[in-house]
Scaffold this motif. Structure first.
Motif, PDB file in Angstrom:
ATOM      1  N   ALA A  19       0.190  -1.209   0.036  1.00  0.00           N
ATOM      2  CA  ALA A  19       0.033  -0.171  -0.215  1.00  0.00           C
ATOM      3  C   ALA A  19       1.103   1.948  -0.054  1.00  0.00           C
ATOM      4  O   ALA A  19       0.418   2.305  -0.447  1.00  0.00           O
ATOM      5  CB  ALA A  19      -0.782  -0.193   1.187  1.00  0.00           C
ATOM      6  N   GLU A  20       2.035   1.345   0.882  1.00  0.00           N
ATOM      7  CA  GLU A  20       2.390   2.243   0.920  1.00  0.00           C
ATOM      8  C   GLU A  20       3.302   2.299  -0.709  1.00  0.00           C
ATOM      9  O   GLU A  20       3.520   3.838  -1.329  1.00  0.00           O
ATOM     10  CB  GLU A  20       4.440   2.302   1.636  1.00  0.00           C
ATOM     11  N   LEU A  21       4.339   1.531  -1.370  1.00  0.00           N
ATOM     12  CA  LEU A  21       4.571   1.523  -2.508  1.00  0.00           C
ATOM     13  C   LEU A  21       3.472   2.079  -3.278  1.00  0.00           C
ATOM     14  O   LEU A  21       3.838   3.064  -4.215  1.00  0.00           O
ATOM     15  CB  LEU A  21       5.147   0.364  -3.089  1.00  0.00           C
ATOM     16  N   ALA A  22       2.006   1.693  -3.093  1.00  0.00           N
ATOM     17  CA  ALA A  22       1.077   2.487  -4.270  1.00  0.00           C
ATOM     18  C   ALA A  22       0.730   3.746  -4.549  1.00  0.00           C
ATOM     19  O   ALA A  22       0.933   4.462  -5.293  1.00  0.00           O
ATOM     20  CB  ALA A  22       0.184   2.030  -3.839  1.00  0.00           C
ATOM     21  N   ALA A  23       1.072   4.112  -3.221  1.00  0.00           N
ATOM     22  CA  ALA A  23       0.485   5.238  -2.447  1.00  0.00           C
ATOM     23  C   ALA A  23       2.259   6.577  -3.228  1.00  0.00           C
ATOM     24  O   ALA A  23       1.236   7.293  -3.927  1.00  0.00           O
ATOM     25  CB  ALA A  23       0.663   5.615  -0.926  1.00  0.00           C
ATOM     26  N   THR A  24       2.812   5.830  -3.575  1.00  0.00           N
ATOM     27  CA  THR A  24       4.655   6.158  -3.456  1.00  0.00           C
ATOM     28  C   THR A  24       3.899   6.751  -4.986  1.00  0.00           C
ATOM     29  O   THR A  24       4.193   7.946  -5.428  1.00  0.00           O
ATOM     30  CB  THR A  24       5.491   6.050  -3.199  1.00  0.00           C
ATOM     31  N   ALA A  25       4.098   5.166  -5.838  1.00  0.00           N
ATOM     32  CA  ALA A  25       3.850   5.333  -7.355  1.00  0.00           C
ATOM     33  C   ALA A  25       2.792   6.341  -7.587  1.00  0.00           C
ATOM     34  O   ALA A  25       2.881   7.133  -8.202  1.00  0.00           O
ATOM     35  CB  ALA A  25       3.860   4.282  -7.668  1.00  0.00           C
ATOM     36  N   ILE A  26       1.781   6.672  -6.629  1.00  0.00           N
ATOM     37  CA  ILE A  26       0.644   6.983  -7.560  1.00  0.00           C
ATOM     38  C   ILE A  26       0.881   8.981  -7.200  1.00  0.00           C
ATOM     39  O   ILE A  26       0.966   9.428  -8.663  1.00  0.00           O
ATOM     40  CB  ILE A  26      -0.730   6.908  -6.455  1.00  0.00           C
ATOM     41  N   GLY A  27       1.459   9.016  -6.633  1.00  0.00           N
ATOM     42  CA  GLY A  27       1.596  10.192  -6.014  1.00  0.00           C
ATOM     43  C   GLY A  27       3.115  11.063  -6.861  1.00  0.00           C
ATOM     44  O   GLY A  27       2.645  12.030  -7.262  1.00  0.00           O
ATOM     45  N   LEU A  28       3.175  10.548  -7.643  1.00  0.00           N
ATOM     46  CA  LEU A  28       4.231  10.611  -8.096  1.00  0.00           C
ATOM     47  C   LEU A  28       4.363  10.898 -10.100  1.00  0.00           C
ATOM     48  O   LEU A  28       4.066  11.247 -10.380  1.00  0.00           O
ATOM     49  CB  LEU A  28       5.787   9.723  -8.209  1.00  0.00           C
ATOM     50  N   PHE A  29       3.033   9.615  -9.881  1.00  0.00           N
ATOM     51  CA  PHE A  29       2.192   9.667 -11.761  1.00  0.00           C
ATOM     52  C   PHE A  29       1.550  10.767 -11.691  1.00  0.00           C
ATOM     53  O   PHE A  29       1.681  11.795 -12.436  1.00  0.00           O
ATOM     54  CB  PHE A  29       1.772   8.835 -11.727  1.00  0.00           C
ATOM     55  N   VAL A  30       0.542  11.228 -10.413  1.00  0.00           N
ATOM     56  CA  VAL A  30      -0.327  12.908 -10.525  1.00  0.00           C
ATOM     57  C   VAL A  30       0.809  14.092 -10.556  1.00  0.00           C
ATOM     58  O   VAL A  30       0.631  14.331 -11.174  1.00  0.00           O
ATOM     59  CB  VAL A  30      -1.197  12.654  -9.567  1.00  0.00           C
ATOM     60  N   GLU A  31       1.993  13.455 -10.013  1.00  0.00           N
ATOM     61  CA  GLU A  31       2.977  15.012  -9.664  1.00  0.00           C
ATOM     62  C   GLU A  31       3.037  15.088 -11.417  1.00  0.00           C
ATOM     63  O   GLU A  31       3.802  16.222 -11.393  1.00  0.00           O
ATOM     64  CB  GLU A  31       3.800  15.088  -8.833  1.00  0.00           C
ATOM     65  N   ARG A  32       4.275  13.850 -11.890  1.00  0.00           N
ATOM     66  CA  ARG A  32       5.114  14.302 -12.408  1.00  0.00           C
ATOM     67  C   ARG A  32       4.255  13.556 -14.223  1.00  0.00           C
ATOM     68  O   ARG A  32       5.002  13.384 -14.985  1.00  0.00           O
ATOM     69  CB  ARG A  32       6.317  13.380 -12.383  1.00  0.00           C
ATOM     70  N   GLY A  33       3.734  13.360 -14.039  1.00  0.00           N
ATOM     71  CA  GLY A  33       2.882  12.046 -15.377  1.00  0.00           C
ATOM     72  C   GLY A  33       3.254  10.850 -14.988  1.00  0.00           C
ATOM     73  O   GLY A  33       4.447  10.340 -14.976  1.00  0.00           O
ATOM     74  N   PHE A  34       2.414   9.862 -15.659  1.00  0.00           N
ATOM     75  CA  PHE A  34       3.184   8.043 -15.505  1.00  0.00           C
ATOM     76  C   PHE A  34       3.886   8.278 -16.447  1.00  0.00           C
ATOM     77  O   PHE A  34       5.100   7.331 -15.967  1.00  0.00           O
ATOM     78  CB  PHE A  34       1.923   7.369 -15.777  1.00  0.00           C
TER      79      PHE A  34
END
Length: 194
Positions: A19-34
């Motif tokens: 869950a922590e990895l997913a939250a980190t990934a999603i935060g980066l995707f939203v901020e920087r783009g997938f």
């Protein structure tokens, strides 16, 4: 020692790290783009190695949709648990109404939903995950009896379309509209005629 139901310390720790990895990934995707976020970026931000990331997710797309199989199984179980004499459409309506919050909670942020809608790789993965979910739910609906495979597939597809329409309307409103009301409207509009 585990309890056999996935609630042991090791299983809980694995779910927490995932869950922590997913939250980190999603935060980066939203901020920087997938496309502009690499697995190395996610691993570094989460303080793990690239290899550790791949122990939890086979791809970066899966960090967005990682729990879809679990949700699909639990929704299918909910279909199976509904009263035997309940009409199939009402069964699906009740189950999706009960599950609308957990399903939406998996992607509560309109920014993430927009990212999924505008990123071809995520849209493709979403399509695959939805098809897998629909197959499991249709099988559960079929197992209840009284339907043929075609009708189970049709009703499950229509229920998925109702959920998709409610999600898109909710997204267009930036989360201001009542999701439960939108879902109810969609199910009412698609109710099979006797």
């Amino acid at each position: 020692m585990t309890n056999g139901d996935g609630s042991g310390l090791r299983a809980r720790t694995r779910r927490a790290v995932r869950a922590e990895l997913a939250a980190t990934a999603i935060g980066l995707f939203v901020e920087r783009g997938f496309d502009d976020t690499t697995v190395d970026d996610i691993a570094a931000a989460a303080g793990v190695s690239r290899r550790s990331f791949f122990r939890y997710f086979p791809s970066k797309e899966d960090a967005v949709f990682g729990d879809a199989e679990d949700v699909a199984g639990r929704v299918a179980d909910a279909v199976t648990a509904r009263p035997a004499g309940e009409p199939p459409w009402e069964c699906l309506r009740a189950v999706l109404h009960d599950w609308r919050e957990p399903i939406r909670a998996a992607h509560p942020d309109p920014a993430l939903l927009r990212l999924i809608e505008t990123t071809p790789a995520l849209r493709a993965r979403l399509h695959v995950k939805r098809e897998q979910m629909r197959e499991r739910i249709a099988a559960a609906l079929l197992a209840r009896g009284g339907l043929d495979a075609f009708t189970a597939d049709l009703l499950t597809g229509a229920a998925g379309a109702a959920l998709d329409a409610a999600n898109r309307a909710w997204l267009r409103s930036d989360g201001a509209l009542d999701h439960a009301e939108l879902l109810d409207r969609a199910f009412t509009a698609l109710r099979p005629q006797s």
